[in-house]
Write a protein that holds these residues in place. Structure first.
Motif, PDB file in Angstrom:
ATOM      1  N   GLU A 111      37.473  65.358 -19.573  1.00 22.37           N
ATOM      2  CA  GLU A 111      37.533  65.975 -20.896  1.00 22.37           C
ATOM      3  C   GLU A 111      38.740  65.474 -21.683  1.00 22.37           C
ATOM      4  OE1 GLU A 111      36.567  68.342 -24.189  1.00 22.37           O
ATOM      5  OE2 GLU A 111      35.406  67.525 -22.506  1.00 22.37           O
ATOM      6  N   GLU A 112      39.865  65.281 -21.005  1.00 21.72           N
ATOM      7  CA  GLU A 112      41.048  64.746 -21.690  1.00 21.72           C
ATOM      8  C   GLU A 112      40.778  63.340 -22.213  1.00 21.72           C
ATOM      9  OE1 GLU A 112      44.663  67.195 -19.506  1.00 21.72           O
ATOM     10  OE2 GLU A 112      44.032  65.275 -18.667  1.00 21.72           O
ATOM     11  N   ARG A 118      37.863  62.214 -23.129  1.00 19.91           N
ATOM     12  CA  ARG A 118      36.973  62.393 -24.281  1.00 19.91           C
ATOM     13  C   ARG A 118      37.745  62.835 -25.513  1.00 19.91           C
ATOM     14  NH1 ARG A 118      34.430  65.778 -27.420  1.00 19.91           N
ATOM     15  NH2 ARG A 118      35.596  67.548 -26.553  1.00 19.91           N
ATOM     16  N   GLU A 119      38.638  63.805 -25.333  1.00 18.00           N
ATOM     17  CA  GLU A 119      39.437  64.309 -26.449  1.00 18.00           C
ATOM     18  C   GLU A 119      40.314  63.212 -27.042  1.00 18.00           C
ATOM     19  OE1 GLU A 119      39.875  67.250 -28.089  1.00 18.00           O
ATOM     20  OE2 GLU A 119      38.073  68.041 -27.122  1.00 18.00           O
ATOM     21  N   ILE A 129      46.741  64.258 -23.296  1.00 19.49           N
ATOM     22  CA  ILE A 129      45.849  63.864 -24.398  1.00 19.49           C
ATOM     23  C   ILE A 129      46.611  63.037 -25.426  1.00 19.49           C
ATOM     24  CG2 ILE A 129      44.458  64.731 -26.312  1.00 19.49           C
ATOM     25  CD1 ILE A 129      43.644  67.069 -24.524  1.00 19.49           C
ATOM     26  N   ARG A 152      45.758  59.226 -26.344  1.00 19.78           N
ATOM     27  CA  ARG A 152      45.455  58.843 -27.729  1.00 19.78           C
ATOM     28  C   ARG A 152      46.304  57.651 -28.168  1.00 19.78           C
ATOM     29  NH1 ARG A 152      45.091  64.975 -30.104  1.00 19.78           N
ATOM     30  NH2 ARG A 152      42.830  65.231 -29.875  1.00 19.78           N
ATOM     31  N   ARG A 198      34.798  57.203 -33.063  1.00 19.18           N
ATOM     32  CA  ARG A 198      35.986  58.001 -33.393  1.00 19.18           C
ATOM     33  C   ARG A 198      37.124  57.071 -33.802  1.00 19.18           C
ATOM     34  NH1 ARG A 198      36.729  62.299 -28.606  1.00 19.18           N
ATOM     35  NH2 ARG A 198      38.202  63.160 -30.110  1.00 19.18           N
TER      36      ARG A 198
END
Length: 236
Positions: free
Chosen positions: A186-187, A189-190, A124, A128, A236
């Motif tokens: 999910e990673e 998305r996070e 993650i 990012r 985001r």
């Protein structure tokens, strides 16, 4: 085994052998690379960050298609090979687990992260950081081993996220993460991405002439790779 892959540049010890294998091999040249390049689309005039660039095989094709390429890899020997192969691109030794402090925010149009996320412990945070350097309207193209194929080969609980150690057919010993598909989604998305496309590639027609049995298997079974095109989430 500890639940971490660690920072060891595993491919460094067989980098030259990997280049010989991947340059024209079925899985790389006729399966993953075509899928990733198709998801990247028209790269002419665009800046592309090639994460875990290996010996420069993707970068070579991207430069030929008009892209401005920067590549990074944790393996010093892989970076040497990439520089020799693609003198018109820039390459550096860098661990994607660390901040890309040499790249400002919103500085690249596209990121390619092919067949390497499974070697990253904090995925993650790495994703990012890739989200940070992508310009608005940019895209991340990521490929990984197909989790169904991993489960068929390894057994156990498909939904367990765990590190395994495996010896591949050429004697290469590797540690990497197994994770179900929902975990990778999910990673992303996070990390601030939205999945635009997810493809389960089929090998090219030329692959049948290399290894007909593997070609037929990959054409009917989810035992190879998946590829994802993800966009920065504007919310985001």
């Amino acid at each position: 085994m500890a639940e971490a892959v660690g920072p060891d540049p595993q491919y460094d010890v067989f980098a030259d052998e990997f280049l010989d294998h991947a340059r024209d091999g079925l899985y790389n040249a006729h399966y993953d690379r075509p899928a990733c390049l198709e998801l990247l689309g028209d790269v002419a005039g665009l800046s592309v960050l090639d994460v875990a660039c290996g010996p420069g095989l993707y970068a070579e094709e991207l430069v030929a298609r008009g892209a401005q390429v920067r590549g990074l890899d944790i393996s010093p020997r892989m970076v040497e090979l990439a520089r020799e192969r693609v003198p018109d691109a820039e390459f550096c030794v860098h661990d994607i687990a660390k901040r890309l402090d040499w790249l400002p925010d919103d500085s690249v149009d596209l990121v390619l992260f092919a067949l390497a996320i499974e070697y990253v412990d904090d995925r993650i945070s790495a994703l990012r950081e890739l989200r940070r350097v992508l310009r608005p309207g940019g895209a991340l193209v990521l490929s990984r081993q197909h989790p169904t194929g991993d489960w068929i080969r390894q057994g156990g609980n498909y939904f367990d996220v765990r590190v395994i150690e495996e010896v591949w057919s050429r004697g290469w010993r590797l540690r990497y993460w197994l994770a179900p598909l929902e975990h990778t989604c999910e990673e992303l998305r996070e990390a601030g991405f939205l999945i635009e496309r997810l493809v389960e590639p089929r090998p090219t027609a030329q692959a049948a002439g290399i290894d007909l049995q593997t070609y037929e298997k990959l054409s009917r079974e989810p035992t190879g790779f998946i590829a994802i095109r993800a966009l920065p989430d504007p919310r985001r």
